[in-house]
Design a protein around this motif. Structure first.
Motif, PDB file in Angstrom:
ATOM      1  N   SER A   1       0.812  -1.216   0.000  1.00 52.75           N
ATOM      2  CA  SER A   1       0.000   0.000   0.000  1.00 52.75           C
ATOM      3  C   SER A   1       0.845   1.265   0.000  1.00 52.75           C
ATOM      4  O   SER A   1       0.360   2.336  -0.392  1.00 52.75           O
ATOM      5  CB  SER A   1      -0.944   0.001   1.208  1.00 52.75           C
ATOM      6  N   ARG A   2       2.101   1.195   0.421  1.00 56.37           N
ATOM      7  CA  ARG A   2       2.976   2.371   0.434  1.00 56.37           C
ATOM      8  C   ARG A   2       3.896   2.379  -0.790  1.00 56.37           C
ATOM      9  O   ARG A   2       4.930   3.033  -0.804  1.00 56.37           O
ATOM     10  CB  ARG A   2       3.793   2.391   1.723  1.00 56.37           C
ATOM     11  N   PHE A   3       3.511   1.647  -1.844  1.00 54.72           N
ATOM     12  CA  PHE A   3       4.348   1.459  -3.038  1.00 54.72           C
ATOM     13  C   PHE A   3       4.854   2.787  -3.605  1.00 54.72           C
ATOM     14  O   PHE A   3       6.021   2.907  -3.991  1.00 54.72           O
ATOM     15  CB  PHE A   3       3.536   0.709  -4.096  1.00 54.72           C
ATOM     16  N   TYR A   4       3.993   3.798  -3.682  1.00 57.04           N
ATOM     17  CA  TYR A   4       4.377   5.064  -4.290  1.00 57.04           C
ATOM     18  C   TYR A   4       5.101   5.998  -3.321  1.00 57.04           C
ATOM     19  O   TYR A   4       5.524   7.089  -3.720  1.00 57.04           O
ATOM     20  CB  TYR A   4       3.142   5.777  -4.842  1.00 57.04           C
ATOM     21  N   GLU A   5       5.257   5.574  -2.062  1.00 57.01           N
ATOM     22  CA  GLU A   5       5.858   6.431  -1.040  1.00 57.01           C
ATOM     23  C   GLU A   5       7.282   6.028  -0.691  1.00 57.01           C
ATOM     24  O   GLU A   5       8.122   6.873  -0.389  1.00 57.01           O
ATOM     25  CB  GLU A   5       4.999   6.407   0.235  1.00 57.01           C
ATOM     26  N   HIS A   6       7.561   4.717  -0.736  1.00 61.41           N
ATOM     27  CA  HIS A   6       8.897   4.266  -0.314  1.00 61.41           C
ATOM     28  C   HIS A   6       9.776   3.970  -1.523  1.00 61.41           C
ATOM     29  O   HIS A   6       9.323   4.023  -2.672  1.00 61.41           O
ATOM     30  CB  HIS A   6       8.783   3.022   0.574  1.00 61.41           C
ATOM     31  N   GLY A   7      11.008   3.652  -1.238  1.00 61.74           N
ATOM     32  CA  GLY A   7      11.945   3.259  -2.284  1.00 61.74           C
ATOM     33  C   GLY A   7      11.826   1.773  -2.567  1.00 61.74           C
ATOM     34  O   GLY A   7      10.747   1.186  -2.432  1.00 61.74           O
ATOM     35  N   ALA A   8      12.945   1.184  -2.909  1.00 59.93           N
ATOM     36  CA  ALA A   8      12.932  -0.239  -3.246  1.00 59.93           C
ATOM     37  C   ALA A   8      12.550  -1.085  -2.041  1.00 59.93           C
ATOM     38  O   ALA A   8      11.934  -2.144  -2.171  1.00 59.93           O
ATOM     39  CB  ALA A   8      14.297  -0.662  -3.765  1.00 59.93           C
ATOM     40  N   ILE A   9      12.934  -0.624  -0.850  1.00 61.84           N
ATOM     41  CA  ILE A   9      12.644  -1.367   0.376  1.00 61.84           C
ATOM     42  C   ILE A   9      11.823  -0.453   1.288  1.00 61.84           C
ATOM     43  O   ILE A   9      12.096   0.731   1.421  1.00 61.84           O
ATOM     44  CB  ILE A   9      13.934  -1.806   1.104  1.00 61.84           C
ATOM     45  N   ASP A  10      10.824  -1.017   1.903  1.00 59.54           N
ATOM     46  CA  ASP A  10       9.968  -0.284   2.830  1.00 59.54           C
ATOM     47  C   ASP A  10      10.480  -0.548   4.240  1.00 59.54           C
ATOM     48  O   ASP A  10      10.153  -1.572   4.857  1.00 59.54           O
ATOM     49  CB  ASP A  10       8.516  -0.746   2.678  1.00 59.54           C
TER      50      ASP A  10
ATOM     51  N   THR B   1       8.321  -5.571  -0.841  1.00 61.37           N
ATOM     52  CA  THR B   1       7.622  -4.573  -1.639  1.00 61.37           C
ATOM     53  C   THR B   1       7.255  -5.188  -2.995  1.00 61.37           C
ATOM     54  O   THR B   1       7.733  -6.262  -3.370  1.00 61.37           O
ATOM     55  CB  THR B   1       8.516  -3.354  -1.863  1.00 61.37           C
ATOM     56  N   LEU B   2       6.418  -4.472  -3.752  1.00 61.40           N
ATOM     57  CA  LEU B   2       6.096  -4.940  -5.102  1.00 61.40           C
ATOM     58  C   LEU B   2       7.364  -5.057  -5.949  1.00 61.40           C
ATOM     59  O   LEU B   2       7.491  -5.963  -6.773  1.00 61.40           O
ATOM     60  CB  LEU B   2       5.130  -3.964  -5.783  1.00 61.40           C
ATOM     61  N   THR B   3       8.294  -4.148  -5.728  1.00 60.51           N
ATOM     62  CA  THR B   3       9.540  -4.190  -6.494  1.00 60.51           C
ATOM     63  C   THR B   3      10.322  -5.450  -6.160  1.00 60.51           C
ATOM     64  O   THR B   3      10.861  -6.118  -7.064  1.00 60.51           O
ATOM     65  CB  THR B   3      10.384  -2.942  -6.202  1.00 60.51           C
ATOM     66  N   GLN B   4      10.402  -5.797  -4.883  1.00 59.90           N
ATOM     67  CA  GLN B   4      11.089  -7.025  -4.494  1.00 59.90           C
ATOM     68  C   GLN B   4      10.375  -8.261  -5.058  1.00 59.90           C
ATOM     69  O   GLN B   4      11.019  -9.206  -5.512  1.00 59.90           O
ATOM     70  CB  GLN B   4      11.167  -7.114  -2.965  1.00 59.90           C
ATOM     71  N   GLN B   5       9.055  -8.234  -5.012  1.00 58.37           N
ATOM     72  CA  GLN B   5       8.301  -9.364  -5.560  1.00 58.37           C
ATOM     73  C   GLN B   5       8.541  -9.499  -7.066  1.00 58.37           C
ATOM     74  O   GLN B   5       8.650 -10.609  -7.598  1.00 58.37           O
ATOM     75  CB  GLN B   5       6.809  -9.184  -5.286  1.00 58.37           C
ATOM     76  N   TYR B   6       8.620  -8.355  -7.745  1.00 54.32           N
ATOM     77  CA  TYR B   6       8.903  -8.393  -9.180  1.00 54.32           C
ATOM     78  C   TYR B   6      10.265  -9.025  -9.438  1.00 54.32           C
ATOM     79  O   TYR B   6      10.410  -9.880 -10.319  1.00 54.32           O
ATOM     80  CB  TYR B   6       8.850  -6.975  -9.755  1.00 54.32           C
TER      81      TYR B   6
END
Length: 775
Positions: free
Chosen positions: A108-117, A140-145
């Motif tokens: 949910s904080r995808f657009y707020e944090h960097g690669a790692i939350d 994060t979504l980035t890590q999952q990707y």
């Protein structure tokens, strides 16, 4: 890629990454300590921890595997094939509801944090430590990707997949480092697009487009709120929340996503509540993968296209290279298949030979002058059940066909005639052609002569066939002794030269053996595609074109498309125009007044030849018009069925011969395939008729082969038509005694000698119900 500063050392981004990596590594170790002794996350000391700096600088991102679509010549879809059912789409083609749902439930904080939350990491660490189990993740979504990229790179290799998903500190560190790189290089929107295209949604669907089609039979851009929430909920556990198998659990998970969307402000509470009350609204489309799903019974043609791709060096230097491209997919393959011709072939086969019959039939049509395969079908459908087969009877073994092809009987004789004409023999050439005769004592070959050491004999189909005959009558009546005398006259090497130019090889890919029965009377196994392509050279006035099945291929990699080179037909002159025109004139006589009268077309110029082999285990008709050539084979793939006193397609036949079953199949197939198409004429050569003689026509087959295989009369005729001449194809079977059997007569066929041997196991590749059959 992050760059070093001009003065050396690390850039600010690299320094930050290194610091973050070390911090996360420490956090991971702390998490392992905080958990129970065994470490529920699997972050134990046994997992090797790679140094953050030692990892490669860039994430290797392979092209996403996508579905391949195979089209006919008109652009209609034949089939889709894939290792992973995926269609990559742009973010603008994905429903905004689905984008919001994925972000809300997964990060949910995808657009707020960097690669790692970092907040998420600390929150998860605290919660997991207190509960003593993994109750919350922090990826994060980035890590999952990034993790999905590792899985995609692993392909279908179970070992590599396990390595890509193992819960070790080393893999986590790699995942985190590459997440930093991806965030810096791609940006949030592109990361979200890539994530939605790579993720697995269950039911064989990879990516949102395939998932939307699978569960709701609509494109991803048209998904509504509740549909989007359902798909977003699947990501965590596609099997657990599978709506096809557990609607209640899936609905519960969907409503959890809706509640989370309302909580983070992605939708209003009223919208979420209304969506939660709605049914799942599934409209499931079953996965349709592979040639077995092809339309218009084009499964065998589809499979042939796949074999062409995997075998032709134009698509890659090695088979492994070609297989990698095929499995990666994203191909749109436009083929040569004419839907009108394909439908006509299949209808004719169904009308004349039933799937449940003890024999099968196969037919292939090609276009003269281009080599294009326009139809390919058979009576037993593609499959693995009863009265089904995965063997393509129309093609050679290397392309998925039978081990050796099928003996062609007298359909081979036109090649002998063409060779003789090229050698300068006149179209009125006459030989004594007695009813019965010994094979010549010697016949010249290319390297050495064939010697009739065992005194082999042969005879014609019926006792009324007594010469002398000229070529025109001998072809129309398919007089065996005539063509053996012809090859004695010209030798075998001219026939070898002719068949080489016509692409005629055995079903196993080897050259036709230089023995008289193979060189005249069709005792060697060939495929329908080989025969149709060879006869097409007669239709095109002597130009032979190698068969082709693919017109064009485009490949989609990500959102980019490129064209691939495809195999081209190679056309070359096999014989003079005069020779081809003469053969056309001769073979018109077969249809007009000879053994193929039941096959003749009434509305256009056409020509052809019948063929029947020993003990009537194979029957053929190969014919053509100036603009289409086709071959039809009927028989048992295991070569065990003698087509005598047999019912085929609901019709009883005392004896099956080339003109009686294959001929009508060819006629009906060609009639439909050519309907509405132009009707060009042959260039006819006038061949004077011999003086009228009262010889009779026999049973109408005239192939004389009682056949086909030349009815050596040597009593040594094996199940696949290969005679004992010279010890049978390199000594596979020893020569037998020369008893001059095979006393087939007129309309009744008389009696036939029993073979003096049995076929070795595996000699013929059958459909699984006979010797050598494949289960």
């Amino acid at each position: 890629m992050p760059k070093k500063r001009s003065g050396g050392g690390l850039s600010p981004a690299q320094q930050a990454a290194k610091f973050l990596g070390v911090s996360v590594l420490a956090g991971a170790v702390m998490a392992g300590i905080a958990l129970p002794a065994v470490g529920a996350l699997g972050l134990a000391a046994k997992g090797s921890v790679e140094s953050f700096d030692e990892l490669p600088a860039n994430l290797k991102t392979p092209p996403l595997s996508q579905r391949t679509t195979i089209l006919d010549a008109d652009g209609g879809q034949i089939a889709t094939v894939y290792s992973r059912d995926r269609t990559v789409v742009d973010l603008k083609d994905i429903s905004p509801y689905l984008q919001k749902a994925i972000v809300a439930i997964e990060d949910s904080r995808f657009y707020e944090h960097g690669a790692i939350d970092l907040k998420g990491v600390l929150r998860a660490l605290n919660k997991n430590a207190r509960s003593g189990e993994v109750s919350e993740g922090a990826s994060t979504l980035t890590q999952q990707y990034v993790k999905n990229v590792f899985v995609e790179e692993a392909g279908d290799d179970p070992t590599k997949v396990a390595q890509a998903t193992q819960q070790t500190i080393g893999r986590k560190i790699a995942e985190l480092k590459y997440a930093i790189q991806v965030e810096e290089e791609l940006g949030k929107k592109k990361i979200l697009e890539n994530y939605l295209n790579i993720t697995f949604f269950g039911q064989q669907a990879y990516g949102v487009e395939a998932a939307a089609q699978r569960y709701f039979s609509k494109p991803a851009k048209d998904l509504n709120l509740q549909e989007s929430a359902l798909l977003a909920g699947l990501v965590q556990s596609p099997s657990r929340y599978d709506p096809v198998n557990d609607e209640a659990e899936a609905k519960k998970r969907r409503n959890t996503v809706l509640a989370r969307m309302a909580q983070v402000g992605a939708v209003s509470r009223e919208q979420a509540d209304a969506a939660a009350k709605s049914p799942l609204g599934l409209k499931v489309s079953k996965p349709k993968n592979g040639c077995i799903t092809a339309v218009d019974d084009a499964s065998f043609f589809c499979d042939y296209v796949r074999e062409v791709f995997l075998s032709d060096p134009v698509f890659g230097k090695t088979k492994a290279d070609r297989a990698k491209i095929w499995n990666q997919g994203g191909l749109t393959i436009r083929t040569t298949l004419d839907p009108q011709a394909q439908a006509s072939v299949q209808q004719s086969l169904k009308d004349h030979v039933y799937q449940s019959d003890s024999v099968a039939a196969a037919s292939t049509l090609v276009e003269p002058g281009t080599g294009k395969i326009v139809a390919m079908g058979q009576s037993k459908p593609y499959g693995y059940g009863k009265n089904e087969t995965e063997i393509n009877f129309s093609v050679d073994h290397a392309m998925g066909g039978s081990n050796f092809g099928f003996p062609t009987g007298s359909t081979f004789k036109p090649f002998v005639a063409a060779a003789a004409l090229e050698e300068g023999r006149p179209a009125t050439q006459s030989y004594s052609a007695p009813f019965e005769m010994p094979y010549p004592s010697t016949v010249r070959g290319c390297d050495k002569p064939w010697v009739n050491d065992n005194g082999y004999k042969l005879e014609n189909e019926n006792e009324s066939e007594v010469g002398p005959y000229a070529l025109k009558d001998a072809m129309a009546k398919s007089v065996n002794t005539y063509f053996v005398q012809m090859i004695e006259d010209i030798g075998m090497c001219p026939v070898v030269t002719m068949t080489d130019k016509l692409g005629v090889v055995q079903g196993n890919g080897k050259k036709i053996p230089e023995v008289p029965s193979s060189m005249t009377l069709g005792s060697t196994g060939l495929s329908p595609l080989t025969m149709a392509s060879a006869y097409a050279a007669f239709a095109s006035r002597g130009m032979y074109c190698t068969p082709v099945a693919i017109e064009s291929i485009t490949q989609k990699i990500g959102n980019e498309q490129k064209s691939l080179e495809v195999p081209k037909s190679t056309c070359s002159r096999a014989m003079s125009e005069k020779t081809a025109d003469t053969v056309n004139s001769l073979l018109q006589g077969v249809i007009d007044s000879g053994t193929g009268q039941e096959a003749g077309l009434s509305d256009r110029d056409n020509a052809g030849k019948t063929g029947t082999t020993d003990e009537r285990k194979n029957a053929w008709f190969v014919g053509y018009t100036p603009n289409m050539s086709g071959a039809v084979w009927v028989g048992s793939a295991s070569q065990e069925v003698e087509m005598k006193n047999i019912t085929i397609g609901g019709q009883y036949h005392p004896l099956v011969f080339g003109g009686a079953v294959p001929g009508p199949i060819w006629k009906d197939a060609m009639t439909g395939a050519l309907a509405g198409k132009e009707s060009p004429p042959f260039n006819i050569i006038h061949i004077p008729d011999a003086q009228d003689r009262d010889r009779g026509d026999g049973d109408g087959d005239g192939d004389g082969d009682s056949d086909g295989d030349g009815d050596n009369g040597d009593g040594n005729r094996d199940d696949d038509g290969n005679n004992g001449d010279g010890g049978l194809i390199g000594g596979l079977i020893n020569g037998g005694n020369a008893n001059g059997g095979g006393n087939a007569t007129g309309g009744t066929g008389g009696t036939e000698p029993d073979p003096t041997f049995s076929i070795p196991e595996g000699f013929i590749r059958g459909p699984g119900d006979g010797p050598g059959g494949r289960d």
